[in-house]
Design an enzyme around this catalytic site. Sequence first.
Site, PDB file in Angstrom:
ATOM      1  N   ASP A 194      -4.617  -5.538  -0.271  1.00 12.18           N
ATOM      2  CA  ASP A 194      -3.876  -4.667  -1.185  1.00 12.18           C
ATOM      3  C   ASP A 194      -4.759  -3.462  -1.468  1.00 12.18           C
ATOM      4  O   ASP A 194      -5.694  -3.534  -2.263  1.00 12.18           O
ATOM      5  CB  ASP A 194      -3.537  -5.426  -2.471  1.00 12.18           C
ATOM      6  CG  ASP A 194      -2.933  -4.518  -3.541  1.00 12.18           C
ATOM      7  OD1 ASP A 194      -2.494  -3.403  -3.194  1.00 12.18           O
ATOM      8  OD2 ASP A 194      -2.915  -4.919  -4.724  1.00 12.18           O
TER       9      ASP A 194
ATOM     10  N   LYS B 176      -5.722   7.201  -3.103  1.00 13.86           N
ATOM     11  CA  LYS B 176      -4.419   6.809  -2.563  1.00 13.86           C
ATOM     12  C   LYS B 176      -3.353   7.880  -2.794  1.00 13.86           C
ATOM     13  O   LYS B 176      -2.398   7.989  -2.037  1.00 13.86           O
ATOM     14  CB  LYS B 176      -3.993   5.481  -3.205  1.00 13.86           C
ATOM     15  CG  LYS B 176      -2.787   4.821  -2.563  1.00 13.86           C
ATOM     16  CD  LYS B 176      -2.560   3.456  -3.178  1.00 13.86           C
ATOM     17  CE  LYS B 176      -1.363   2.754  -2.563  1.00 13.86           C
ATOM     18  NZ  LYS B 176      -1.173   1.405  -3.140  1.00 13.86           N
TER      19      LYS B 176
ATOM     20  N   ASP C 166       7.061  -2.806  -9.709  1.00 10.97           N
ATOM     21  CA  ASP C 166       5.643  -2.642  -9.371  1.00 10.97           C
ATOM     22  C   ASP C 166       5.152  -1.287  -9.886  1.00 10.97           C
ATOM     23  O   ASP C 166       5.451  -0.234  -9.305  1.00 10.97           O
ATOM     24  CB  ASP C 166       5.465  -2.732  -7.850  1.00 10.97           C
ATOM     25  CG  ASP C 166       3.997  -2.633  -7.427  1.00 10.97           C
ATOM     26  OD1 ASP C 166       3.125  -2.461  -8.297  1.00 10.97           O
ATOM     27  OD2 ASP C 166       3.723  -2.732  -6.214  1.00 10.97           O
TER      28      ASP C 166
ATOM     29  N   GLU D 173       4.624  -3.122  -0.828  1.00  8.15           N
ATOM     30  CA  GLU D 173       4.005  -3.900  -1.902  1.00  8.15           C
ATOM     31  C   GLU D 173       5.003  -4.796  -2.646  1.00  8.15           C
ATOM     32  O   GLU D 173       4.693  -5.974  -2.907  1.00  8.15           O
ATOM     33  CB  GLU D 173       3.283  -2.958  -2.866  1.00  8.15           C
ATOM     34  CG  GLU D 173       2.041  -2.324  -2.248  1.00  8.15           C
ATOM     35  CD  GLU D 173       1.437  -1.223  -3.098  1.00  8.15           C
ATOM     36  OE1 GLU D 173       2.021  -0.924  -4.168  1.00  8.15           O
ATOM     37  OE2 GLU D 173       0.405  -0.660  -2.714  1.00  8.15           O
TER      38      GLU D 173
END
Length: 731
Positions: free
Chosen positions: A8, A70, A193, A171
């Site tokens: 992850d 990210k 999420d 995800e």
Amino acid sequence: MGKVVGIDLGTTNSVVAVMEGGKPVVIANAEGMRTTPSVISFSKEGERLVGQMGRRQAVLDPKNTFYNIKRFIGRPYRELSEEDRRVPYSIRRNEEGNIRIISPRLEREFAPEEVSAMIIRKLADGASRYLGQPVTGAVITVPAYFNDSQRQATRDAGRIAGLDVKRILNEPTAASLAYGLDRGQRQRILVFDLGGGTFDVSILNVGDGVFEVLSTSGDTQLGGNDFDRKIVNWLAEKFLAEEGIDLRRERQSLQRLTEAAEKAKIELSGIGITEINLPFITATEDGPKHLEATLTRGEFETMCGELLERLRLPVRRAINDARIYPQDIDELVLVGGSTRMPMVKELVQSFINRQPNQNVNPDEVVAVGAAVQAGIIAGDVRDVLLLDVTPLSLGLETIGGVMKPLIPRNTPVPVRKSDIFSTGESNQTLVEIHVLQGERQMSEGNKSLGRFKLMGIPPAPRGVPQIQVSFDIDSNGILQVSALDRTTGREQTVTIQGASTLSDAEIDRMMEEAEEYAQLDSQKKAKVDRRNQTESLVSRAERKLREVAIDFGMYFADRERRQVELYIRDLKEALEAQDDRAIDLAQADLQDSLKVLEQEIKFRLREEGDDDLFKSVKETFTDIKDSITGEDNYRPRDDYYGQGDRYGNGYGQQGGYGQPPGYGQSGYGQQRGYGQPNPPGNYSQSGNRSSYPNEQGYGSRPGGVSGNERNSPRYSNPYPNEDFGDDDEWL
């Protein structure tokens, strides 16, 4: 064959997991933590620090500490907003218009994929240590709403880290794998999420080993960091109004504000009010300035109203695309640390009147799902079918700048679709295929994934040539586009990857640099470890000298202590000069001298232990008072034995060691204890005369010597020609 793990790769924290014994296991890093901060820093020595060690450098050295990478991966510089560029480190646009991160200390720049690869490498190395075998493959998760370029860039990061990326997994889908793996009944799950930098919501049908994604939506530029930024701006504006200084323009002040904001956000998830104190936040000609503020949960939720509205829209869209009603949701799963905020939970429950499922760890569940997918690929997990969807529509630009969708969003993947197009002008011999991704009707409002040309079309009137364009999306969400002229059979195929910001040559170069840097890191780490061990040895030696002086006096083992001090000085000089050879030599000498000193301490402790033992025996078996006269028969040890030292000098006031028989005091030379006792007044004969050639033992010298005569000239050196052996033999 190496192991395949699930990773992850998060904005704030990253996690790695693996299937072991049929169960997913989260692997702790070298620091013992199950989550690794997604932070990279470079120390003064140029050493690369990843994770918690790098995070500690954020305030002290913000220019060389990189985080929130990210948000930059797979994006061109022109897409960045002013808020995105407001980070303590420096970013710039290169010649191709892509993002580059600058490290002043190393005097070089990095692509976001390179920095992400360092984090992935850290996780893979930790997994290799845990498993005892190399990790060669990985399933890496991405936000469900990542576009094709961001997915390709994440794949490139894994390649740069030296891994074979088996699958790019959404995800929320990974979270559903972790949640519903053991559930037999059919359920409809909504996965919400909200991580540090991205937001996704997906709706799935789960049951009987089938994971079918019905719809997905999200916002790749919305996450917990945006909630932190609200507090940062509130604090900065408050300080600006009071002091006239904008703390957001100072790198260290901005970093301290960011950390304080994150801490305040976490505290407000559990309590209603928090105090923010930042002493010495900056300084002026008038002196240092401090920041103090009180923030309530109500104030925080008010300032985040805009962000909550941005969370509502993807939830509505996902429910509508799944063609269900909110009451059709059976389970609500919250993923990501930011879902711990009470206002976020209340927002989700306002749509779905259900309590969120708390059986999964929101920080680890995505990595666990990635490990399950890795197990499916490796064949360790069977009877599980994953049906994912593409998050955004894919199409072509047509005449007038209009987008023609070929694959609508939420289409199950893998998928292949095609359509027939023609030329827009007469006698046109080539066409340019412009691939787009997004939901806008006009091309300019969508993401451009790439362009390529199909040449060699025979001249013909407008609209006559037939060109078949096909879109092929694999299970990773990676797109391949082909164009075929049906008249000539001429075909052009391209895998869309230009939006990843890296060419194949750049990826190969970065892979080679990563390997070289790994070797350099290993050498630097070995050098640092050796220096730390040497400094630890010096510290231990100095501490030992202090302990010896306190326990045994300043004159104990004087020669051995001086030797230790000499080697300590030599080792410090070698460390200061960074002379590796001198360090090795001085370190070996110091270790040897410490062993000699330790041996001397053992001798002394053994003698003291024997003396204490004999005294206890004497007091037990000797009457303190004479039974007839009543006089005190007890004599102190020094009176009974004289003032002797461990070499025997001065013993014998009461007849030497001959009394009582069999006394176990250590003998001379190699002997442990004395032989047969002699009458009072004589020394007993030594049990071993190896150290006294030409001698008949001490029994030949009658009379003994009083302890008070120990320092007299006639006894100072009774055997001037004798060799008493090494000190190691004097027990």
